[in-house]
Structures are given as structure tokens and as C-alpha cells.
Design an enzyme around this catalytic site. Sequence first.
Site, PDB file in Angstrom:
ATOM      1  N   ASP A   1       7.196   0.084   6.932  1.00  0.00           N
ATOM      2  CA  ASP A   1       5.875  -0.012   6.319  1.00  0.00           C
ATOM      3  C   ASP A   1       4.844  -0.234   7.421  1.00  0.00           C
ATOM      4  O   ASP A   1       5.129  -0.851   8.451  1.00  0.00           O
ATOM      5  CB  ASP A   1       5.838  -1.192   5.347  1.00  0.00           C
ATOM      6  CG  ASP A   1       6.848  -1.036   4.229  1.00  0.00           C
ATOM      7  OD1 ASP A   1       6.803  -0.025   3.526  1.00  0.00           O
ATOM      8  OD2 ASP A   1       7.699  -1.943   4.082  1.00  0.00           O
TER       9      ASP A   1
ATOM     10  N   ASP B   1       7.533   5.147   4.734  1.00  0.00           N
ATOM     11  CA  ASP B   1       7.744   4.160   3.688  1.00  0.00           C
ATOM     12  C   ASP B   1       6.362   3.789   3.145  1.00  0.00           C
ATOM     13  O   ASP B   1       5.526   4.655   2.945  1.00  0.00           O
ATOM     14  CB  ASP B   1       8.516   2.958   4.240  1.00  0.00           C
ATOM     15  CG  ASP B   1       9.202   2.147   3.140  1.00  0.00           C
ATOM     16  OD1 ASP B   1       8.995   2.435   1.950  1.00  0.00           O
ATOM     17  OD2 ASP B   1       9.938   1.209   3.469  1.00  0.00           O
TER      18      ASP B   1
ATOM     19  N   ASP C   1       3.256  -3.571   2.054  1.00  0.00           N
ATOM     20  CA  ASP C   1       4.170  -4.257   1.140  1.00  0.00           C
ATOM     21  C   ASP C   1       3.881  -5.750   1.164  1.00  0.00           C
ATOM     22  O   ASP C   1       3.702  -6.340   2.241  1.00  0.00           O
ATOM     23  CB  ASP C   1       5.630  -4.023   1.545  1.00  0.00           C
ATOM     24  CG  ASP C   1       6.187  -2.726   0.977  1.00  0.00           C
ATOM     25  OD1 ASP C   1       5.396  -1.911   0.469  1.00  0.00           O
ATOM     26  OD2 ASP C   1       7.413  -2.520   1.052  1.00  0.00           O
TER      27      ASP C   1
ATOM     28  N   ARG D   1       1.616   3.944  -6.629  1.00  0.00           N
ATOM     29  CA  ARG D   1       1.675   2.572  -6.142  1.00  0.00           C
ATOM     30  C   ARG D   1       0.362   2.120  -5.507  1.00  0.00           C
ATOM     31  O   ARG D   1       0.284   1.880  -4.323  1.00  0.00           O
ATOM     32  CB  ARG D   1       2.819   2.392  -5.144  1.00  0.00           C
ATOM     33  CG  ARG D   1       4.185   2.650  -5.724  1.00  0.00           C
ATOM     34  CD  ARG D   1       5.280   2.306  -4.721  1.00  0.00           C
ATOM     35  NE  ARG D   1       6.608   2.615  -5.260  1.00  0.00           N
ATOM     36  CZ  ARG D   1       7.736   2.433  -4.594  1.00  0.00           C
ATOM     37  NH1 ARG D   1       7.704   1.944  -3.358  1.00  0.00           N
ATOM     38  NH2 ARG D   1       8.896   2.743  -5.135  1.00  0.00           N
TER      39      ARG D   1
END
Length: 438
Positions: A218, A257, A261, A316
Site C-alpha cells: 500500500d 495494492d 489502508d 473502496r
Amino acid sequence: MNTKKWHGHATSVAVVGCTALALTVTGTTAQAAKPRDPARQTLAANDGWASYGTGTTGGAAADADHVYTVTTWAEFKAALADGGSAPKIIKVKGTIDAVSEGCDAFAADGYDFDAYLAKYSPEAWGLDTDLSAEPDDSPEGLRRTSAANQDKAIKATVPANTTIIGIGKDAGFKGASLQIKAVDNVIVRNLAFESPVDCFPQWDPTDGDNGNWNSEYDTAVVYGSTHVWLDHNTFTDGAHPDSAAPTYFGMLYQQHDGELDIVRGADYVTASWNVFADHDKTILIGNSDSESTAAGDRGHLKVTFHHNLFSDLVERAPRVRFGQVDSYNNHFVANDDYAYSFGIGKESQLVAEHNAFTLPEGVSAAKVLKRWNVSPLTAADNYVNGEAVDLIAVHNAEIPAEALESGAGWTPTLRTKVDPAKAVPGIVDHCAGSGRLS
């Protein structure tokens, strides 16, 4: 006057004077009172969850010995490591490439991608057995070693009481992964991040009906940390969009990715005035439904998103589990690849209010919300293409099999002045992102 274009969405950008614009349009004073040096600015009172309790000051209290200006990846990592958790300010000048020597620099001796493809193709290997038992000298074993080399090289661990800030309008990172893990009080501002490219994705024959490529890294991870403020940054895939990726074994060779996060019991995070653009799986809050992680996530994952631009994303923005997430005054600009913005996950308590959505012709407002689990949410005063839309009602009317319930069960109080949803595109598109910190 600059013109910035996010894949078909052109915006005239008033780089100078965003604070004045916000004051003129909204009357808010949240950005007006700040010290002369932005590197010592702290998060304003009531500015989202990161202002809760002790607030977020980053390295504002740093003494002269703990203020660094860095221009290389090695200098940046050295500055992070110096002085432990003493308050520090790291000023990033120019663009720092964490993978300047290219992917070959990480490859283990003997690693050969063609050999990997030949051995693990569905025709040769099948789709019933994963690769976890492959020995170290196998193509998969050599891939694992290569991946470990990249992992060590591109991850940068951020200590407590740190401010990382870009200097000027062109500061940022390429190929880096910021790890904000188990610390308190971090500020990241005015940086352009080009998402790290996984040089060695893993083929998993057992992932789905046809197998899948899985990647790591990430751009930024907030893992078990508290009081984190991410402000005026830009997150994109840059020169390596998924649209340019090849396919192997009939599946996209996925090398990205997430962009951000927030996981493993992280808490009190504010993401403000950022741009998240040109990406697939963008932001994940809470990374698993499993009880082993749920025990640490329940009661945590409190995050605020405000005045961010989410442009040309697939999904997302964010996908939420467990957390009390407040998303207001954001602008979402979709293209034809759009899947959804808000993912409603296990035990989530999302409040999504006063946002603006710009959807292309033929894309229904019913797609804005995606139900992964039955968790009530609040979604009031949102506008789609300039018109007020009840996002829950339109979702339930068009997708009754995945009906959503209204009422998140809590009311956000940690907000600066809320702008009218109709004014959000004009404010956010002009002022969000790196290089616009005024």
C-alpha cells in the site's frame, strides 16, 4: 492558473489562494490560523477524529537538531531513524524514487519470470493447489526471496511525533510504502505519491474460479496507530496505471495494492484535502471480517474524510469494517469503470453527508453504495450531478436484494464548518491535493 486533468475531468486550478477561496465561499476559519512555517502547523481543534483527545501535533515541537531536509530515499530513511520518537520534522524536496535502480535490483539470483509462467500455468500446474509449499529454489521460492528484497527496500517506518511535509509544489515519492505502525501523533502533508509497483506479484491458482495475481505494498498504511493527519496529498498510480498492465493466464497482472489502508485497531485519523485518483482498490478501513482481527478493531477505526477529491477510482472510497467513519464535503468523480464509492462492511457505522458525486451518463447513483454486510449507515444531503439524491433510497429501489438500513447510530461532532454540498466540487477541485498548501 494551472489546469489539472484527472483522466477526462478537467479542472481550472487556482493554485494560489485556496485558503482565500474557502473563506470566501464558506466562511470557515479552520485553515486561516496557522504558523508561518507549515511544517509546524498542528491539526485544528474539532478537525475530524484526529483532533480527538490529545489532538495531532506531529513534530511541531521539534528542536533544530531534529528538522531535516531530504532529497533522496536514503536520506529520508535515515531521518526517520534518527532520534527515535523525539519530535521531528522531515521536509521532502523534489521527488524521491524508492525504486530508482528498477525491479531487477531486487531479483534473487536465478529468478526468471518466464520460468515462473511456464511452471505455474493452469495447463501445467492446475487450479487446485496453491504455491505455499514450493521450495526456496523453485520459481515461486525465488519469487518470494525477490519480493522480500523489495519489501525491505521500499517500506519506510514512521516513528511517533513526526511531521513529513513536502516543500514547494513538486515534492513526493515514487514507489514508496509509508508504514505508520503502532505509533501516535503523525502528520503527512503536501506530498504526491505514485503508488508502489509490486515487482513480483504472486500467482494463486486457488483464488477464485480461474486463479488470480495478488500484489503487496500500500502507498500508506496506518496500522494500529493513533492521531494521524493526512492532508493535501495526492495519491495516484502515475506512470503505471492498471489499464496498461498485461494479462497472464487470462487474468490482470495486478501490481498495485491500496492507496491507503487503516487497519488493526488504528484510531483517530483525519484525511483532509487529499486527491485519490486513477486506482482500483483505493482505501480499506479494517482488513478482515474474521474474529481474530475483529476483537482488536471493535471500538476503534474512527476516521474522518473531508474535502477530498476521489477521481476515476473503481472502488473502496472507502470500504469500511467496524469503524465510525465520517465522510463529508468530498467530491467523487467517476468514469465508466466505476464499481462503487462506499463499501458497507461488517459492523461499520458510516456517516456520509454533504458530499457531491459527478457520475457519467448511464452510471446510476444506486452504485455509490455497496453492501457487503448488513450495517446501518447515515447518508443525508448528498448531491449527484448537481441534484439532491437519497443514496439509500435509490440503492434500495434498484438493488432490493442488497437493501441498506438507515441510521448509523451516532452523530459526528468533530467537524469544522460544513460547506453546502452544491459548492463542494468548486472548492475541492481547486484546493485538494499536493502543491496547493497555501
